[in-house]
Design an enzyme around this catalytic site. Sequence first.
Site, PDB file in Angstrom:
ATOM      1  CG  HIS A 128      -0.399   0.054   2.546  1.00  0.00           C
ATOM      2  ND1 HIS A 128      -0.215  -1.073   3.311  1.00  0.00           N
ATOM      3  CD2 HIS A 128       0.032   1.083   3.326  1.00  0.00           C
ATOM      4  CE1 HIS A 128       0.293  -0.741   4.487  1.00  0.00           C
ATOM      5  NE2 HIS A 128       0.476   0.568   4.529  1.00  0.00           N
ATOM      6  CD  GLU A 187       2.903  -0.613   7.303  1.00  0.00           C
ATOM      7  OE1 GLU A 187       2.452   0.355   6.661  1.00  0.00           O
ATOM      8  OE2 GLU A 187       2.199  -1.345   8.006  1.00  0.00           O
TER       9      GLU A 187
HETATM   10 CO    CO Z   1       0.841   1.484   6.303  1.00  0.00          CO
END
Ligand code: CO
Length: 133
Positions: A7, A128
């Site tokens: 994402h 991340e």
């Molecule tokens: Co995130």
Amino acid sequence: MLSKIEHIALAVSDLEAAIDHYTQIWGLSLEHRETVEDQGVEEAMFRLGDSYLQLLAPLSPESPVGRFIRRSGEGLHHIAYEVDDIEQALSDLKKSGVTLIDEQPRTGSRGTKIAFVHPKGNLGLLVELVQKS
Ligand code: CO
């Protein structure tokens, strides 16, 4: 190490307004919404092909995303890469001298295992890592 972009995360101050924006202007449909107390955020996920667009709104002004918005305004917050083995990825990055925010994975939204890599030592980008269960 990286299998895909899982994402792209955008910091927003008003989650309802941002959801309306992405729904009405960009024609995306909301797929998932979750409060992640551990990260001090409420998040909204829109599926975009094989990846997601993630909106992050701070639960409080003193949370990391709250401070980010105060410092830098709304906008791109981090990119999340999917990995098959997050422990291995963290250990490889650590050996390469990359600064980790999370030395050990923690639980992210949707029951994933996640860990953040510090922008310092990564050309300014907060990353991340996500391992799906
Ligand atoms: Co995130």
